[in-house]
Design a protein around this motif. Structure first.
Motif, mmCIF file in Angstrom:
data_model
loop_
_atom_site.group_PDB
_atom_site.id
_atom_site.type_symbol
_atom_site.label_atom_id
_atom_site.label_comp_id
_atom_site.label_asym_id
_atom_site.label_seq_id
_atom_site.Cartn_x
_atom_site.Cartn_y
_atom_site.Cartn_z
ATOM 1 N N ASP A 162 0.832 -1.220 0.000
ATOM 2 C CA ASP A 162 0.000 0.000 0.000
ATOM 3 C C ASP A 162 0.862 1.264 0.000
ATOM 4 O O ASP A 162 0.588 2.217 -0.739
ATOM 5 C CB ASP A 162 -0.927 0.022 1.230
ATOM 6 N N VAL A 163 1.915 1.271 0.817
ATOM 7 C CA VAL A 163 2.797 2.453 0.899
ATOM 8 C C VAL A 163 3.487 2.694 -0.454
ATOM 9 O O VAL A 163 3.560 3.829 -0.937
ATOM 10 C CB VAL A 163 3.850 2.275 2.024
ATOM 11 N N ILE A 164 3.974 1.622 -1.068
ATOM 12 C CA ILE A 164 4.667 1.761 -2.365
ATOM 13 C C ILE A 164 3.701 2.272 -3.431
ATOM 14 O O ILE A 164 4.026 3.195 -4.194
ATOM 15 C CB ILE A 164 5.301 0.416 -2.781
ATOM 16 N N ASN A 165 2.491 1.701 -3.472
ATOM 17 C CA ASN A 165 1.502 2.138 -4.473
ATOM 18 C C ASN A 165 1.125 3.611 -4.288
ATOM 19 O O ASN A 165 1.024 4.377 -5.250
ATOM 20 C CB ASN A 165 0.245 1.261 -4.400
ATOM 21 N N GLU A 166 0.963 4.007 -3.020
ATOM 22 C CA GLU A 166 0.604 5.399 -2.727
ATOM 23 C C GLU A 166 1.751 6.345 -3.118
ATOM 24 O O GLU A 166 1.537 7.421 -3.683
ATOM 25 C CB GLU A 166 0.297 5.523 -1.226
ATOM 26 N N THR A 167 2.987 5.927 -2.820
ATOM 27 C CA THR A 167 4.166 6.736 -3.167
ATOM 28 C C THR A 167 4.225 6.959 -4.675
ATOM 29 O O THR A 167 4.444 8.082 -5.155
ATOM 30 C CB THR A 167 5.458 6.035 -2.683
ATOM 31 N N LYS A 168 4.013 5.879 -5.418
ATOM 32 C CA LYS A 168 4.058 5.976 -6.891
ATOM 33 C C LYS A 168 2.945 6.903 -7.410
ATOM 34 O O LYS A 168 3.171 7.737 -8.286
ATOM 35 C CB LYS A 168 3.904 4.574 -7.517
ATOM 36 N N ARG A 169 1.756 6.731 -6.850
ATOM 37 C CA ARG A 169 0.606 7.543 -7.291
ATOM 38 C C ARG A 169 0.861 9.026 -7.079
ATOM 39 O O ARG A 169 0.479 9.872 -7.886
ATOM 40 C CB ARG A 169 -0.649 7.150 -6.507
ATOM 41 N N ASN A 170 1.552 9.345 -5.976
ATOM 42 C CA ASN A 170 1.757 10.748 -5.611
ATOM 43 C C ASN A 170 3.062 11.324 -6.149
ATOM 44 O O ASN A 170 3.451 12.440 -5.780
ATOM 45 C CB ASN A 170 1.711 10.898 -4.082
ATOM 46 N N GLY A 171 3.762 10.548 -6.972
ATOM 47 C CA GLY A 171 4.977 11.073 -7.605
ATOM 48 C C GLY A 171 6.222 11.031 -6.745
ATOM 49 O O GLY A 171 7.243 11.647 -7.074
ATOM 50 N N GLY A 172 6.178 10.287 -5.622
ATOM 51 C CA GLY A 172 7.384 10.131 -4.790
ATOM 52 C C GLY A 172 8.301 9.056 -5.350
ATOM 53 O O GLY A 172 7.935 8.330 -6.275
ATOM 54 N N ARG A 173 9.486 8.961 -4.759
ATOM 55 C CA ARG A 173 10.444 7.940 -5.201
ATOM 56 C C ARG A 173 10.402 6.722 -4.269
ATOM 57 O O ARG A 173 10.323 6.879 -3.053
ATOM 58 C CB ARG A 173 11.875 8.500 -5.180
#
Length: 341
Positions: free
Chosen positions: A237-248
């Motif tokens: 969930d954390v990885i998917n959210e990071t990707k969605r929000n443009g984080g690395r």
């Protein structure tokens, strides 16, 4: 076609770190821009200045089993048994020495006899099946009697076994430490979290195969060893959210990288998953999830330097390694680190 010899570099033996630094995060940190090849020199405690709110760090929380047991054979001589795989019913697959004296039927005792064992079979090119006899919980017995199975290039005994564990290690099962994480302190992790960087965990139990040299000259002929890994739902969930929000997504160590890349969907999304992976990442591989990597300096011609080269390009990586040798960085498990972004 890339060859194993394309990943050779000359490493003076005195640069192989034999002991950990007194301060975990006091190690040096070489930065490498994977696109331009630009190199910078820092310390590990500078890492927060290189992270941004919205990034996430993926750490491997596997803990090293104190799997080296020094015992005495029933005939009186000393021997060593290294636990590899739990085969159930108190039987482990092990490396033993001296091999000639530890054939099926041989008996061994450890400590003052609170642990004893019998060799019950041979498998896999010389490994032994060993049945252990003890009272109570095996892991607790091992914590008392076992030693850390340090890599073959470290020749000094480790005074404090915890220095070959990450401060966040939790799930026992590795034969070697996920060494990129050894640089973190609890304080540094708290500082990183307070900046708005998410920290999440995977588990990959590092096998001794990680030290096995690449024998094949052509990379596509190399057979990668298998290791067991787990991605919890929370981490997916954390990885998917990071990707969605443009984080690395920044993996700490090649083990974290191999775990998420093994189970990533083609579109870069993650799901909770567990299983064995034998993923072999080398130049030409297209990363699905990982954006940046924190890693130590690896052996010449190893699968690990090949993985790093897949991310930043072989020429950039070898140039960075040459610079690290010139600048007298410390190499391998207790050595310094790189941040490739």
């Amino acid at each position: 076609m890339l060859k194993t010899s394309d990943f050779y570099f000359d490493l003076p033996e005195e640069l192989i770190a034999q002991t950990p630094l007194e301060r975990r995060d006091g190690s040096r940190l070489l930065t490498l821009d994977k696109n331009t090849g630009e190199i910078g020199h820092h310390h590990f405690f500078d890492l927060p200045t290189m992270l941004k709110p919205g990034d996430c760090l993926v750490l491997n929380d596997s803990r090293v089993l104190p799997a080296r047991l020094i015992g005495r054979r029933s005939g009186g001589g000393a021997c060593e048994i290294l636990l590899l795989i739990d085969r159930g019913e108190k039987v482990w697959e092990c490396l033993v020495r001296p091999g000639k004296k530890l054939r099926p039927g041989a008996r061994v005792t450890f400590g003052d006899g609170e642990l004893s064992a019998e060799i019950v079979g041979e498998v896999n090119g010389g490994n032994r099946l060993v049945r252990f006899e003890y009272e109570g919980i095996f892991l607790e017995v091992l914590e008392r009697l076992g030693k850390m199975p340090l890599p073959p290039y470290i020749h000094e005994e480790l005074e404090n076994g915890e220095r070959y564990q990450t401060v966040y290690s939790k799930v026992v099962g590795s034969a070697a430490a996920p060494t990129a994480g050894l640089h973190f302190t609890n304080e540094l992790l708290e500082q990183i979290k307070s900046m708005g960087v998410k920290v999440c965990y995977v588990t990959l139990h590092v096998g001794l195969g990680t030290f096995r040299p690449v024998k094949a000259e052509n990379l596509d002929e190399h057979e990668m060893h298998s290791e067991y890994c787990v991605i919890p739902q929370e981490t997916a969930d954390v990885i998917n959210e990071t990707k969605r929000n443009g984080g690395r997504v920044i993996c700490v160590g090649t083990t974290s990288c191999r775990t998420i890349e093994s189970w990533a969907n083609e579109d870069g999304t993650m799901e909770a998953k567990a299983g064995w992976t034998n993923i072999f990442i080398y130049p030409g591989y297209r990363f699905k999830v990982l954006d940046a990597l924190i890693t130590n300096f690896h052996l010449p011609e190893s699968t690990l330097i090949m993985l790093v080269s897949a991310l930043a390009g072989r020429e950039h990586v070898l140039a960075a390694y040459e610079e690290a040798v010139r600048e007298r960085y410390r190499f391998f498990s207790f050595g310094d680190a790189m941040f490739i972004s």
